[in-house]
Each structure stands twice: as structure tokens, then as C-alpha cells.
Design a protein around this motif. Structure first.
Motif, PDB file in Angstrom:
ATOM      1  N   LEU A 109     -57.802 -31.791 -77.163  1.00 54.69           N
ATOM      2  CA  LEU A 109     -57.425 -31.435 -75.791  1.00 54.69           C
ATOM      3  C   LEU A 109     -56.492 -32.487 -75.201  1.00 54.69           C
ATOM      4  N   LEU A 110     -56.798 -33.740 -75.423  1.00 53.47           N
ATOM      5  CA  LEU A 110     -55.945 -34.808 -74.901  1.00 53.47           C
ATOM      6  C   LEU A 110     -54.533 -34.725 -75.466  1.00 53.47           C
ATOM      7  N   LYS A 111     -54.416 -34.405 -76.739  1.00 47.25           N
ATOM      8  CA  LYS A 111     -53.088 -34.263 -77.341  1.00 47.25           C
ATOM      9  C   LYS A 111     -52.300 -33.169 -76.617  1.00 47.25           C
ATOM     10  N   GLY A 112     -52.951 -32.050 -76.333  1.00 47.46           N
ATOM     11  CA  GLY A 112     -52.290 -30.962 -75.616  1.00 47.46           C
ATOM     12  C   GLY A 112     -51.915 -31.346 -74.196  1.00 47.46           C
ATOM     13  N   TYR A 113     -52.833 -31.992 -73.506  1.00 43.33           N
ATOM     14  CA  TYR A 113     -52.541 -32.399 -72.120  1.00 43.33           C
ATOM     15  C   TYR A 113     -51.428 -33.451 -72.077  1.00 43.33           C
ATOM     16  N   ARG A 114     -51.415 -34.358 -73.030  1.00 49.20           N
ATOM     17  CA  ARG A 114     -50.341 -35.366 -73.060  1.00 49.20           C
ATOM     18  C   ARG A 114     -48.987 -34.702 -73.335  1.00 49.20           C
ATOM     19  N   TYR A 115     -48.974 -33.706 -74.198  1.00 51.38           N
ATOM     20  CA  TYR A 115     -47.743 -32.948 -74.422  1.00 51.38           C
ATOM     21  C   TYR A 115     -47.293 -32.274 -73.119  1.00 51.38           C
ATOM     22  N   LEU A 116     -48.225 -31.645 -72.414  1.00 55.69           N
ATOM     23  CA  LEU A 116     -47.880 -30.977 -71.155  1.00 55.69           C
ATOM     24  C   LEU A 116     -47.371 -31.982 -70.119  1.00 55.69           C
ATOM     25  N   LYS A 117     -47.935 -33.179 -70.095  1.00 59.45           N
ATOM     26  CA  LYS A 117     -47.456 -34.221 -69.185  1.00 59.45           C
ATOM     27  C   LYS A 117     -45.990 -34.526 -69.476  1.00 59.45           C
ATOM     28  N   PHE A 164     -48.087 -29.906 -60.992  1.00 60.83           N
ATOM     29  CA  PHE A 164     -48.711 -29.633 -62.288  1.00 60.83           C
ATOM     30  C   PHE A 164     -48.934 -30.943 -63.046  1.00 60.83           C
ATOM     31  N   LYS A 165     -47.939 -31.823 -63.022  1.00 64.43           N
ATOM     32  CA  LYS A 165     -48.056 -33.115 -63.706  1.00 64.43           C
ATOM     33  C   LYS A 165     -49.196 -33.938 -63.121  1.00 64.43           C
ATOM     34  N   ALA A 166     -49.353 -33.907 -61.811  1.00 65.35           N
ATOM     35  CA  ALA A 166     -50.449 -34.632 -61.170  1.00 65.35           C
ATOM     36  C   ALA A 166     -51.799 -34.097 -61.647  1.00 65.35           C
ATOM     37  N   ASP A 167     -51.927 -32.780 -61.736  1.00 67.88           N
ATOM     38  CA  ASP A 167     -53.174 -32.180 -62.222  1.00 67.88           C
ATOM     39  C   ASP A 167     -53.443 -32.564 -63.670  1.00 67.88           C
ATOM     40  N   VAL A 168     -52.410 -32.537 -64.506  1.00 64.12           N
ATOM     41  CA  VAL A 168     -52.553 -32.885 -65.918  1.00 64.12           C
ATOM     42  C   VAL A 168     -52.968 -34.349 -66.063  1.00 64.12           C
ATOM     43  N   GLU A 169     -52.336 -35.231 -65.302  1.00 60.64           N
ATOM     44  CA  GLU A 169     -52.690 -36.653 -65.387  1.00 60.64           C
ATOM     45  C   GLU A 169     -54.136 -36.899 -64.971  1.00 60.64           C
ATOM     46  N   LYS A 170     -54.617 -36.157 -63.983  1.00 58.98           N
ATOM     47  CA  LYS A 170     -56.013 -36.303 -63.568  1.00 58.98           C
ATOM     48  C   LYS A 170     -56.955 -35.853 -64.691  1.00 58.98           C
ATOM     49  N   THR A 171     -56.597 -34.772 -65.358  1.00 61.08           N
ATOM     50  CA  THR A 171     -57.426 -34.287 -66.468  1.00 61.08           C
ATOM     51  C   THR A 171     -57.418 -35.281 -67.616  1.00 61.08           C
ATOM     52  N   ILE A 172     -56.250 -35.860 -67.917  1.00 61.87           N
ATOM     53  CA  ILE A 172     -56.176 -36.881 -68.963  1.00 61.87           C
ATOM     54  C   ILE A 172     -57.099 -38.040 -68.616  1.00 61.87           C
ATOM     55  N   TRP A 173     -57.037 -38.484 -67.386  1.00 59.77           N
ATOM     56  CA  TRP A 173     -57.907 -39.583 -66.934  1.00 59.77           C
ATOM     57  C   TRP A 173     -59.370 -39.234 -67.172  1.00 59.77           C
TER      58      TRP A 173
END
Length: 153
Positions: free
Chosen positions: A99-107, A132-141
């Protein structure tokens, strides 16, 4: 003014978000292990968030004169997010890493989209990708914290 790069990055996001929703769904179905009771329902939240962003992005593409991908073949042919056959053998940590790999790609895709939309002076689309980037970064965190790591953004 041309907005072809903006249309292209929006459609890339359509393909990638469609694929990533499947990746998350697979994690939801195949996860087992410590943290299951917390992470299993969280996958529903992640799928909902991804699908919400997908709808906004596809609709924005239509608004600016584009045509979003809308078939499984188009998603598969155009996504840059890999998939694999489901298996129960992955640990919870391995599932989170996928999941992190996918979210980092989306970031990174969001960062590219922010630059493209700035170049083409489409600040409405840019705003969509900033949020969207802000939401993705929060999920990565949050996912990195679940693994005991810093977000590394």
C-alpha cells in the motif's frame, strides 16, 4: 491555451486510481495477522477515499474537454501501479508495504500534476491535486506510523 498535458495527467490518475482501488481491495480480502481487526475495516476507508478522488478527477477531466478511461482494459493498459495474484502468505507488514508503494507513487503523480497544471495555468485542477496530495501524505504518515516508522516525506 493548450491543456493536453493536464488532460493526460488527469487520465493517468484515472487509470492509477482505478488500479489502486483493486490493490487495496485485494489487501482487504487477503489480509491475516496481527492488526487485522484495525486494518481490515480501514481498507474500506481507503477504498472510499480513493474512489472519491477518482470521481473528482474523472469529472474534472470531462469538464476541461477530456475523455476519462472507463474500461478495465484501458485502466490495465495505462496504469503504472502493478498488480499480482492474491495470496494469504503475506504478512500484515508486507501488505502495508504494498500500500505504501502505491501511495508514494500517487504522491509523486500529484507532484507531477501540480507542475503540469501550473505550466498550463489550470489552477482549479492544480487545487484538486494539491488537496489529493495532502490526503495521500497523511495516509503515508499513518501507514508508516503503523510500521513504527517516520513518514519519510
Amino acid at each position: 491555451m493548450s491543456n493536453e498535458k493536464t488532460k493526460a495527467v488527469l487520465n493517468q490518475a484515472v487509470a492509477d486510481l482505478s488500479q489502486f482501488a483493486v490493490v487495496i481491495h485485494q489487501a482487504h480480502w487477503y489480509m491475516r495477522g496481527k492488526g487485522f481487526l484495525t486494518m481490515h475495516p480501514r481498507m474500506d476507508d481507503y477504498m472510499d477515499e480513493i474512489n472519491d478522488h477518482l470521481d473528482v478527477i474523472a469529472e474534472r477531466l470531462i469538464i476541461i474537454g477530456g475523455s476519462p478511461y472507463s474500461t478495465l482494459k484501458e485502466f490495465a493498459d495505462n496504469t503504472k501501479i502493478a498488480d499480482e495474484i492474491g495470496t494469504y502468505s503475506k504478512t500484515m507488514e508486507e501488505r502495508i508495504a504494498v500500500l505504501l508503494k502505491g501511495y508514494r507513487y500517487l504522491k509523486d503523480l500529484c507532484a507531477e500534476a501540480i507542475a503540469v497544471t501550473d505550466e498550463e495555468n489550470d489552477h482549479v485542477t492544480q487545487d484538486i491535486f494539491i488537496g489529493f496530495k495532502a490526503d495521500v501524505e497523511k495516509t503515508i504518515w499513518m501507514l508508516e506510523a503503523e510500521l513504527g516508522n517516520e513518514p519519510g516525506l
